[in-house]
Design a protein around this motif. Structure first.
Motif, PDB file in Angstrom:
ATOM      1  N   THR A 121       0.729  -1.176  -0.250  1.00  0.00           N
ATOM      2  CA  THR A 121      -0.182   0.243   0.109  1.00  0.00           C
ATOM      3  C   THR A 121       1.054   1.322  -0.037  1.00  0.00           C
ATOM      4  O   THR A 121       0.387   2.423  -0.182  1.00  0.00           O
ATOM      5  N   ASN A 122       2.112   0.998   0.103  1.00  0.00           N
ATOM      6  CA  ASN A 122       3.003   2.271   0.118  1.00  0.00           C
ATOM      7  C   ASN A 122       2.842   3.020   1.479  1.00  0.00           C
ATOM      8  O   ASN A 122       2.817   4.234   1.393  1.00  0.00           O
ATOM      9  N   ASP A 123       2.447   2.583   2.579  1.00  0.00           N
ATOM     10  CA  ASP A 123       2.065   3.126   3.708  1.00  0.00           C
ATOM     11  C   ASP A 123       2.518   2.138   4.867  1.00  0.00           C
ATOM     12  O   ASP A 123       1.599   1.520   5.269  1.00  0.00           O
ATOM     13  N   LEU A 124       3.571   2.073   5.342  1.00  0.00           N
ATOM     14  CA  LEU A 124       3.859   1.205   6.420  1.00  0.00           C
ATOM     15  C   LEU A 124       3.804   2.305   7.842  1.00  0.00           C
ATOM     16  O   LEU A 124       4.560   3.269   7.972  1.00  0.00           O
ATOM     17  N   HIS A 125       2.778   1.814   8.570  1.00  0.00           N
ATOM     18  CA  HIS A 125       2.587   2.814   9.741  1.00  0.00           C
ATOM     19  C   HIS A 125       3.203   2.069  11.015  1.00  0.00           C
ATOM     20  O   HIS A 125       3.074   0.971  11.400  1.00  0.00           O
ATOM     21  N   LEU A 126       4.130   3.021  11.661  1.00  0.00           N
ATOM     22  CA  LEU A 126       4.891   2.632  12.839  1.00  0.00           C
ATOM     23  C   LEU A 126       4.332   3.450  13.922  1.00  0.00           C
ATOM     24  O   LEU A 126       4.239   4.641  13.764  1.00  0.00           O
ATOM     25  N   VAL A 127       4.089   2.801  15.199  1.00  0.00           N
ATOM     26  CA  VAL A 127       3.331   3.241  16.232  1.00  0.00           C
ATOM     27  C   VAL A 127       4.389   3.225  17.417  1.00  0.00           C
ATOM     28  O   VAL A 127       4.937   2.188  17.495  1.00  0.00           O
ATOM     29  N   PHE A 128       4.472   4.147  18.023  1.00  0.00           N
ATOM     30  CA  PHE A 128       5.497   4.218  19.075  1.00  0.00           C
ATOM     31  C   PHE A 128       5.107   4.127  20.532  1.00  0.00           C
ATOM     32  O   PHE A 128       5.755   4.361  21.403  1.00  0.00           O
ATOM     33  N   GLY A 129       3.671   4.172  20.744  1.00  0.00           N
ATOM     34  CA  GLY A 129       2.969   4.159  21.934  1.00  0.00           C
ATOM     35  C   GLY A 129       1.727   4.528  21.813  1.00  0.00           C
ATOM     36  O   GLY A 129       1.190   4.768  20.593  1.00  0.00           O
ATOM     37  N   ARG A 130       0.691   4.448  22.945  1.00  0.00           N
ATOM     38  CA  ARG A 130      -0.400   4.472  22.802  1.00  0.00           C
ATOM     39  C   ARG A 130      -1.073   5.984  22.572  1.00  0.00           C
ATOM     40  O   ARG A 130      -1.891   6.169  21.605  1.00  0.00           O
ATOM     41  N   ARG A 131      -0.314   7.052  22.822  1.00  0.00           N
ATOM     42  CA  ARG A 131      -0.673   8.407  22.689  1.00  0.00           C
ATOM     43  C   ARG A 131       0.237   9.163  21.472  1.00  0.00           C
ATOM     44  O   ARG A 131       0.022  10.170  21.205  1.00  0.00           O
ATOM     45  N   SER A 132       1.019   8.234  20.901  1.00  0.00           N
ATOM     46  CA  SER A 132       1.666   8.691  19.603  1.00  0.00           C
ATOM     47  C   SER A 132       1.006   8.636  18.433  1.00  0.00           C
ATOM     48  O   SER A 132       0.531   7.270  18.355  1.00  0.00           O
ATOM     49  N   PRO A 133       1.027   9.426  17.550  1.00  0.00           N
ATOM     50  CA  PRO A 133       0.407   9.177  16.096  1.00  0.00           C
ATOM     51  C   PRO A 133       1.220   8.269  15.330  1.00  0.00           C
ATOM     52  O   PRO A 133       0.803   7.720  14.565  1.00  0.00           O
ATOM     53  N   GLY A 134       2.421   8.071  15.836  1.00  0.00           N
ATOM     54  CA  GLY A 134       3.389   7.457  14.957  1.00  0.00           C
ATOM     55  C   GLY A 134       3.785   8.056  13.557  1.00  0.00           C
ATOM     56  O   GLY A 134       3.615   9.273  13.571  1.00  0.00           O
ATOM     57  N   ILE A 135       4.551   7.189  12.745  1.00  0.00           N
ATOM     58  CA  ILE A 135       4.596   7.550  11.540  1.00  0.00           C
ATOM     59  C   ILE A 135       4.511   7.058  10.359  1.00  0.00           C
ATOM     60  O   ILE A 135       4.340   5.770  10.721  1.00  0.00           O
ATOM     61  N   HIS A 136       4.389   7.522   9.388  1.00  0.00           N
ATOM     62  CA  HIS A 136       3.921   6.452   7.867  1.00  0.00           C
ATOM     63  C   HIS A 136       5.145   6.640   6.955  1.00  0.00           C
ATOM     64  O   HIS A 136       5.743   7.575   6.715  1.00  0.00           O
ATOM     65  N   LEU A 137       5.617   5.410   6.831  1.00  0.00           N
ATOM     66  CA  LEU A 137       6.764   5.187   5.990  1.00  0.00           C
ATOM     67  C   LEU A 137       6.514   5.008   4.602  1.00  0.00           C
ATOM     68  O   LEU A 137       5.354   4.344   4.185  1.00  0.00           O
ATOM     69  N   HIS A 138       7.125   5.649   3.337  1.00  0.00           N
ATOM     70  CA  HIS A 138       6.629   5.559   2.144  1.00  0.00           C
ATOM     71  C   HIS A 138       8.108   5.279   1.335  1.00  0.00           C
ATOM     72  O   HIS A 138       8.844   5.523   1.830  1.00  0.00           O
ATOM     73  N   ASP A 139       7.732   4.470   0.243  1.00  0.00           N
ATOM     74  CA  ASP A 139       8.842   4.245  -0.668  1.00  0.00           C
ATOM     75  C   ASP A 139       9.930   3.677  -0.281  1.00  0.00           C
ATOM     76  O   ASP A 139       9.640   2.753   0.497  1.00  0.00           O
ATOM     77  N   ILE A 140      11.106   4.179  -0.194  1.00  0.00           N
ATOM     78  CA  ILE A 140      12.413   3.587   0.247  1.00  0.00           C
ATOM     79  C   ILE A 140      12.289   3.368   1.578  1.00  0.00           C
ATOM     80  O   ILE A 140      12.747   2.560   1.942  1.00  0.00           O
ATOM     81  N   ALA A 141      11.807   4.234   2.253  1.00  0.00           N
ATOM     82  CA  ALA A 141      11.765   4.243   3.801  1.00  0.00           C
ATOM     83  C   ALA A 141      11.118   2.800   4.303  1.00  0.00           C
ATOM     84  O   ALA A 141      11.396   2.092   5.102  1.00  0.00           O
ATOM     85  N   ALA A 142       9.984   2.699   3.458  1.00  0.00           N
ATOM     86  CA  ALA A 142       9.050   1.547   4.037  1.00  0.00           C
ATOM     87  C   ALA A 142       9.784   0.153   3.349  1.00  0.00           C
ATOM     88  O   ALA A 142       9.514  -0.821   4.225  1.00  0.00           O
ATOM     89  N   TRP A 143      10.434   0.288   2.351  1.00  0.00           N
ATOM     90  CA  TRP A 143      11.109  -1.032   1.904  1.00  0.00           C
ATOM     91  C   TRP A 143      12.231  -1.376   2.906  1.00  0.00           C
ATOM     92  O   TRP A 143      12.544  -2.443   3.192  1.00  0.00           O
ATOM     93  N   LEU A 144      12.935  -0.066   3.344  1.00  0.00           N
ATOM     94  CA  LEU A 144      14.076  -0.585   4.138  1.00  0.00           C
ATOM     95  C   LEU A 144      13.455  -1.033   5.683  1.00  0.00           C
ATOM     96  O   LEU A 144      14.054  -2.154   6.202  1.00  0.00           O
ATOM     97  N   MET A 145      12.525  -0.393   5.992  1.00  0.00           N
ATOM     98  CA  MET A 145      11.751  -1.027   7.074  1.00  0.00           C
ATOM     99  C   MET A 145      11.317  -2.494   6.984  1.00  0.00           C
ATOM    100  O   MET A 145      11.410  -3.229   7.799  1.00  0.00           O
ATOM    101  N   PHE A 146      10.710  -2.762   5.766  1.00  0.00           N
ATOM    102  CA  PHE A 146      10.347  -3.960   5.564  1.00  0.00           C
ATOM    103  C   PHE A 146      11.622  -4.946   5.675  1.00  0.00           C
ATOM    104  O   PHE A 146      11.379  -6.325   6.058  1.00  0.00           O
ATOM    105  N   ALA A 147      12.575  -4.662   5.132  1.00  0.00           N
ATOM    106  CA  ALA A 147      13.955  -5.663   5.224  1.00  0.00           C
ATOM    107  C   ALA A 147      14.510  -5.591   6.739  1.00  0.00           C
ATOM    108  O   ALA A 147      14.934  -6.745   7.015  1.00  0.00           O
ATOM    109  N   ALA A 148      14.072  -4.502   7.296  1.00  0.00           N
ATOM    110  CA  ALA A 148      14.440  -4.779   8.808  1.00  0.00           C
ATOM    111  C   ALA A 148      13.596  -5.973   9.710  1.00  0.00           C
ATOM    112  O   ALA A 148      13.861  -6.772  10.171  1.00  0.00           O
ATOM    113  N   SER A 149      12.288  -5.923   9.099  1.00  0.00           N
ATOM    114  CA  SER A 149      11.368  -6.977   9.659  1.00  0.00           C
ATOM    115  C   SER A 149      11.561  -8.097   9.211  1.00  0.00           C
ATOM    116  O   SER A 149      11.256  -9.130  10.090  1.00  0.00           O
ATOM    117  N   ILE A 150      12.284  -8.359   7.838  1.00  0.00           N
ATOM    118  CA  ILE A 150      12.607  -9.624   7.501  1.00  0.00           C
ATOM    119  C   ILE A 150      13.851 -10.318   8.280  1.00  0.00           C
ATOM    120  O   ILE A 150      13.883 -11.326   8.678  1.00  0.00           O
TER     121      ILE A 150
END
Length: 117
Positions: free
Chosen positions: A37-66
């Motif tokens: 979906t080109n939108d990898l959402h990372l949440v850092f806590g209950r009250r944090s809105p988190g960040i939305h990773l797109h494009d290369i940032a999402a791919w790099l985080m996907f590599a980290a998850s692998i």
């Protein structure tokens, strides 16, 4: 008597093996969906809105998850391996831990640069 005859393989409790397998499936599924979906959402806590990773940032985080999946699954594979090579699994896990951390840092840096520019 040789060293192998006295060897007892690692025993990992069923609960830990199941948790590692489910965690691995979750990481791959969530990361793949985020990349798709080109939108990898990372949440850092209950009250944090988190960040939305797109494009290369999402791919790099996907590599980290692998990499995280590989670390979790080395524990499961080590349980079923009857040979005396726990040190090899530990080395593999250490390499993938460090690689995963590096990919995650690169992902956050890529996200930050995309936010700035």
């Amino acid at each position: 008597m040789d060293k192998e005859s006295n060897y007892t393989p690692n025993h990992i409790p069923v609960k830990e093996r199941v948790e590692n397998i489910i965690g691995s499936i979750f990481f791959v599924a969530y990361g793949a969906y985020g990349v798709w979906t080109n939108d990898l959402h990372l949440v850092f806590g209950r009250r944090s809105p988190g960040i939305h990773l797109h494009d290369i940032a999402a791919w790099l985080m996907f590599a980290a998850s692998i990499c995280g999946c590989v670390v979790l699954l080395t524990v499961v594979v080590d349980h079923y391996d009857q040979r005396n090579n726990e040190t090899n699994y530990k080395k593999i896990a250490d390499v993938f831990k460090k690689s995963g951390i590096a990919f995650a840092i690169l992902s956050i840096l890529a996200w930050a640069l995309m936010e700035i520019f």
